[in-house]
Design a protein around this motif. Structure first.
Motif, PDB file in Angstrom:
ATOM      1  N   ILE A  23      12.531   9.229   0.439  1.00  0.00           N
ATOM      2  CA  ILE A  23      11.462   8.289   0.085  1.00  0.00           C
ATOM      3  C   ILE A  23      10.095   8.833   0.498  1.00  0.00           C
ATOM      4  CG2 ILE A  23      10.525   5.991   0.614  1.00  0.00           C
ATOM      5  CD1 ILE A  23      13.509   5.074   0.852  1.00  0.00           C
ATOM      6  N   GLU A  24      10.049   9.522   1.639  1.00  0.00           N
ATOM      7  CA  GLU A  24       8.787  10.083   2.135  1.00  0.00           C
ATOM      8  C   GLU A  24       8.265  11.203   1.256  1.00  0.00           C
ATOM      9  OE1 GLU A  24       9.616  11.284   6.092  1.00  0.00           O
ATOM     10  OE2 GLU A  24       9.686   9.228   6.901  1.00  0.00           O
ATOM     11  N   VAL A  25       9.176  12.010   0.691  1.00  0.00           N
ATOM     12  CA  VAL A  25       8.741  13.216  -0.042  1.00  0.00           C
ATOM     13  C   VAL A  25       8.707  13.004  -1.556  1.00  0.00           C
ATOM     14  CG1 VAL A  25       9.574  14.734   1.793  1.00  0.00           C
ATOM     15  CG2 VAL A  25      11.079  14.189  -0.143  1.00  0.00           C
ATOM     16  N   THR A  26       9.068  11.817  -2.016  1.00  0.00           N
ATOM     17  CA  THR A  26       9.010  11.540  -3.453  1.00  0.00           C
ATOM     18  C   THR A  26       8.137  10.307  -3.687  1.00  0.00           C
ATOM     19  OG1 THR A  26      11.041  10.208  -3.329  1.00  0.00           O
ATOM     20  CG2 THR A  26      11.280  12.529  -3.937  1.00  0.00           C
ATOM     21  N   THR A  27       7.835  10.060  -4.947  1.00  0.00           N
ATOM     22  CA  THR A  27       6.991   8.917  -5.303  1.00  0.00           C
ATOM     23  C   THR A  27       7.809   7.896  -6.087  1.00  0.00           C
ATOM     24  OG1 THR A  27       5.062  10.365  -5.431  1.00  0.00           O
ATOM     25  CG2 THR A  27       4.889   8.222  -6.515  1.00  0.00           C
ATOM     26  N   ASP A  28       7.670   6.652  -5.703  1.00  0.00           N
ATOM     27  CA  ASP A  28       8.312   5.543  -6.419  1.00  0.00           C
ATOM     28  C   ASP A  28       9.815   5.775  -6.635  1.00  0.00           C
ATOM     29  OD1 ASP A  28       5.890   4.295  -6.534  1.00  0.00           O
ATOM     30  OD2 ASP A  28       5.441   4.904  -8.587  1.00  0.00           O
ATOM     31  N   ASN A  29      10.472   6.180  -5.571  1.00  0.00           N
ATOM     32  CA  ASN A  29      11.907   6.478  -5.664  1.00  0.00           C
ATOM     33  C   ASN A  29      12.703   5.191  -5.441  1.00  0.00           C
ATOM     34  OD1 ASN A  29      14.510   7.504  -5.528  1.00  0.00           O
ATOM     35  ND2 ASN A  29      13.871   9.357  -4.427  1.00  0.00           N
ATOM     36  N   CYS A  33      15.320   3.817  -2.429  1.00  0.00           N
ATOM     37  CA  CYS A  33      15.046   2.563  -1.706  1.00  0.00           C
ATOM     38  C   CYS A  33      16.276   1.660  -1.722  1.00  0.00           C
ATOM     39  CB  CYS A  33      13.866   1.833  -2.329  1.00  0.00           C
ATOM     40  SG  CYS A  33      12.262   2.612  -2.029  1.00  0.00           S
ATOM     41  N   ASN A  34      16.898   1.551  -2.886  1.00  0.00           N
ATOM     42  CA  ASN A  34      18.085   0.713  -2.997  1.00  0.00           C
ATOM     43  C   ASN A  34      19.226   1.244  -2.131  1.00  0.00           C
ATOM     44  OD1 ASN A  34      19.863  -1.360  -4.295  1.00  0.00           O
ATOM     45  ND2 ASN A  34      20.846   0.460  -5.132  1.00  0.00           N
ATOM     46  N   PHE A  35      19.467   2.549  -2.200  1.00  0.00           N
ATOM     47  CA  PHE A  35      20.563   3.126  -1.421  1.00  0.00           C
ATOM     48  C   PHE A  35      20.281   3.083   0.075  1.00  0.00           C
ATOM     49  CE2 PHE A  35      22.069   4.778  -5.469  1.00  0.00           C
ATOM     50  CZ  PHE A  35      23.446   4.613  -5.322  1.00  0.00           C
ATOM     51  N   LEU A  36      19.019   3.152   0.444  1.00  0.00           N
ATOM     52  CA  LEU A  36      18.681   3.002   1.861  1.00  0.00           C
ATOM     53  C   LEU A  36      19.022   1.588   2.326  1.00  0.00           C
ATOM     54  CD1 LEU A  36      17.483   3.937   4.520  1.00  0.00           C
ATOM     55  CD2 LEU A  36      15.198   3.424   3.614  1.00  0.00           C
ATOM     56  N   GLY A  37      18.716   0.615   1.484  1.00  0.00           N
ATOM     57  CA  GLY A  37      19.083  -0.761   1.815  1.00  0.00           C
ATOM     58  C   GLY A  37      20.587  -0.903   2.008  1.00  0.00           C
ATOM     59  N   ARG A  38      21.377  -0.280   1.118  1.00  0.00           N
ATOM     60  CA  ARG A  38      22.838  -0.347   1.244  1.00  0.00           C
ATOM     61  C   ARG A  38      23.300   0.331   2.526  1.00  0.00           C
ATOM     62  NH1 ARG A  38      26.241  -1.150  -3.000  1.00  0.00           N
ATOM     63  NH2 ARG A  38      27.772  -1.091  -1.300  1.00  0.00           N
ATOM     64  N   GLU A  54      13.493  -5.061  -1.841  1.00  0.00           N
ATOM     65  CA  GLU A  54      12.254  -5.586  -2.417  1.00  0.00           C
ATOM     66  C   GLU A  54      11.388  -4.453  -2.945  1.00  0.00           C
ATOM     67  OE1 GLU A  54      11.455  -9.750  -0.024  1.00  0.00           O
ATOM     68  OE2 GLU A  54      10.903  -7.876   0.977  1.00  0.00           O
ATOM     69  N   ALA A  55      11.337  -3.344  -2.208  1.00  0.00           N
ATOM     70  CA  ALA A  55      10.554  -2.189  -2.663  1.00  0.00           C
ATOM     71  C   ALA A  55      11.144  -1.616  -3.939  1.00  0.00           C
ATOM     72  CB  ALA A  55      10.519  -1.130  -1.560  1.00  0.00           C
ATOM     73  N   SER A  56      12.476  -1.553  -3.999  1.00  0.00           N
ATOM     74  CA  SER A  56      13.131  -0.992  -5.178  1.00  0.00           C
ATOM     75  C   SER A  56      12.815  -1.793  -6.438  1.00  0.00           C
ATOM     76  CB  SER A  56      14.644  -0.943  -4.945  1.00  0.00           C
ATOM     77  OG  SER A  56      15.294  -0.345  -6.041  1.00  0.00           O
ATOM     78  N   VAL A  57      12.921  -3.127  -6.363  1.00  0.00           N
ATOM     79  CA  VAL A  57      12.664  -3.937  -7.561  1.00  0.00           C
ATOM     80  C   VAL A  57      11.175  -4.031  -7.862  1.00  0.00           C
ATOM     81  CG1 VAL A  57      14.782  -5.272  -7.230  1.00  0.00           C
ATOM     82  CG2 VAL A  57      12.645  -6.153  -6.319  1.00  0.00           C
ATOM     83  N   ILE A  59       9.190  -1.458  -7.587  1.00  0.00           N
ATOM     84  CA  ILE A  59       8.927  -0.216  -8.316  1.00  0.00           C
ATOM     85  C   ILE A  59       9.539  -0.263  -9.717  1.00  0.00           C
ATOM     86  CG2 ILE A  59       9.345   2.283  -8.343  1.00  0.00           C
ATOM     87  CD1 ILE A  59       9.512   2.043  -5.213  1.00  0.00           C
ATOM     88  N   GLU A  60      10.791  -0.766  -9.788  1.00  0.00           N
ATOM     89  CA  GLU A  60      11.501  -0.796 -11.075  1.00  0.00           C
ATOM     90  C   GLU A  60      12.271  -2.115 -11.179  1.00  0.00           C
ATOM     91  OE1 GLU A  60      12.401  -0.934 -14.224  1.00  0.00           O
ATOM     92  OE2 GLU A  60      11.821   1.172 -14.182  1.00  0.00           O
ATOM     93  N   SER A  61      11.670  -3.068 -11.885  1.00  0.00           N
ATOM     94  CA  SER A  61      12.272  -4.402 -11.970  1.00  0.00           C
ATOM     95  C   SER A  61      13.494  -4.434 -12.878  1.00  0.00           C
ATOM     96  CB  SER A  61      11.236  -5.412 -12.471  1.00  0.00           C
ATOM     97  OG  SER A  61      10.788  -5.049 -13.771  1.00  0.00           O
ATOM     98  N   HIS A  62      13.705  -3.374 -13.669  1.00  0.00           N
ATOM     99  CA  HIS A  62      14.841  -3.334 -14.590  1.00  0.00           C
ATOM    100  C   HIS A  62      16.028  -2.559 -14.006  1.00  0.00           C
ATOM    101  CE1 HIS A  62      11.535  -4.412 -17.298  1.00  0.00           C
ATOM    102  NE2 HIS A  62      12.471  -4.993 -18.037  1.00  0.00           N
ATOM    103  N   TYR A  63      16.107  -2.508 -12.701  1.00  0.00           N
ATOM    104  CA  TYR A  63      17.194  -1.798 -12.017  1.00  0.00           C
ATOM    105  C   TYR A  63      18.187  -2.855 -11.526  1.00  0.00           C
ATOM    106  CZ  TYR A  63      19.348   1.526  -8.687  1.00  0.00           C
ATOM    107  OH  TYR A  63      20.205   2.322  -7.976  1.00  0.00           O
ATOM    108  N   PRO A  64      19.309  -3.065 -12.244  1.00  0.00           N
ATOM    109  CA  PRO A  64      20.187  -4.206 -11.930  1.00  0.00           C
ATOM    110  C   PRO A  64      20.821  -4.138 -10.544  1.00  0.00           C
ATOM    111  CG  PRO A  64      21.195  -2.780 -13.588  1.00  0.00           C
ATOM    112  CD  PRO A  64      19.777  -2.321 -13.419  1.00  0.00           C
ATOM    113  N   GLN A  65      21.177  -2.926 -10.089  1.00  0.00           N
ATOM    114  CA  GLN A  65      21.822  -2.825  -8.772  1.00  0.00           C
ATOM    115  C   GLN A  65      20.917  -3.348  -7.660  1.00  0.00           C
ATOM    116  OE1 GLN A  65      21.731  -0.483 -11.118  1.00  0.00           O
ATOM    117  NE2 GLN A  65      23.634   0.716 -11.191  1.00  0.00           N
TER     118      GLN A  65
END
Length: 254
Positions: A23-29, A33-38, A54-57, A59-65
């Protein structure tokens, strides 16, 4: 077991470290974010996982997981009203996912939106007819609405899918008893007692079912057993006293 737990802990810690670095070395990943939450959830750090979802959705609200995981995070915190929106999004994005529909139904049920919950549980069962949890929760929604007759087939299906589930047996028995079907109810309470012999409420309800069939000796036996397990059980004592007052031949202890 301790050695295995330490390996698991090291795995989670390494995963968390790697994902934070990604997450630190990439943008809008949003995936990271989702896998870190898991990973945080798996490590028992539930308070830290919610901002990741919350950060994941965000960035990308169409990410169902991530929508699903965010909804589940709120649901596990007892915040059904907050869970509904992301779970609704998860269902829109993955409409053929029975699990997403089931948990959306659960959130709606907990939020008091019973008719909407019924829709989601029915959709989940259309996708997966063997989803016992959906059958059970659908039945419980009907119970909440005072529609016990409509609950019976769903409790019965739960019992078919989970024949050794004592709670499912009890729920079906209670619904049958409420609908003036004591003989069928007695079968379910007897099965529950086979699974959990010291279930006080099952003894009490079986006694009621037997009493309604005028099988008073059996009713007395199970009222007495309920009172043995729970001496301060006024309903059982009152019912037992009522039978014994009009049937003195049953007063002697077996």
């Amino acid at each position: 077991m301790l050695f295995r737990s330490r390996i698991q802990l090291n795995y989670w810690q390494n995963s968390i470290k790697l994902l934070r670095h990604a997450i630190e070395v990439t943008t809008d990943n949003y995936v990271a974010c989702n896998f870190l939450g898991r990973a945080l959830d798996d490590a028992g750090k539930n308070d830290e996982s919610l901002p990741c979802y919350e950060a994941s959705v965000r960035i990308e609200s169409h990410y169902p997981q991530a929508q699903f995981n965010l909804g589940m995070a709120w649901l596990k915190r007892g915040r059904a009203e907050k869970a509904c929106e992301p779970l609704a999004a998860a269902v829109r994005l993955a409409s053929d996912n029975a699990g997403a529909r089931f948990y959306f139904g659960l959130a709606l049920m907990d939020d008091g939106k019973l008719d909407d919950a019924i829709v989601q549980f029915n959709e989940a069962l259309w996708l997966d007819p063997n989803l016992a949890e959906a059958q059970s929760k659908l039945a419980l929604v009907f119970i909440k609405q005072g529609k016990t007759a409509e609950a019976i087939p769903h409790f019965a299906e739960t019992v078919r899918l989970l024949p050794d589930d004592a709670e499912a047996r009890f729920n079906l028995g209670l619904a049958l008893l409420d609908n003036h079907r004591p003989a069928e109810a007695a079968v379910q309470f007897s099965e529950e007692l086979r699974l959990t012999p010291d279930a006080t409420k099952a003894h009490y309800r079986l006694a009621q079912a037997l009493q309604q069939q005028n099988k008073l000796a059996g009713a007395v036996r199970h009222y007495r057993e309920a009172l043995r397990l729970l001496p301060e059980f006024p309903e059982a004592k009152a019912a037992l006293d009522q039978i014994l007052s009009t049937n003195p031949n049953l007063k002697a202890e077996p």
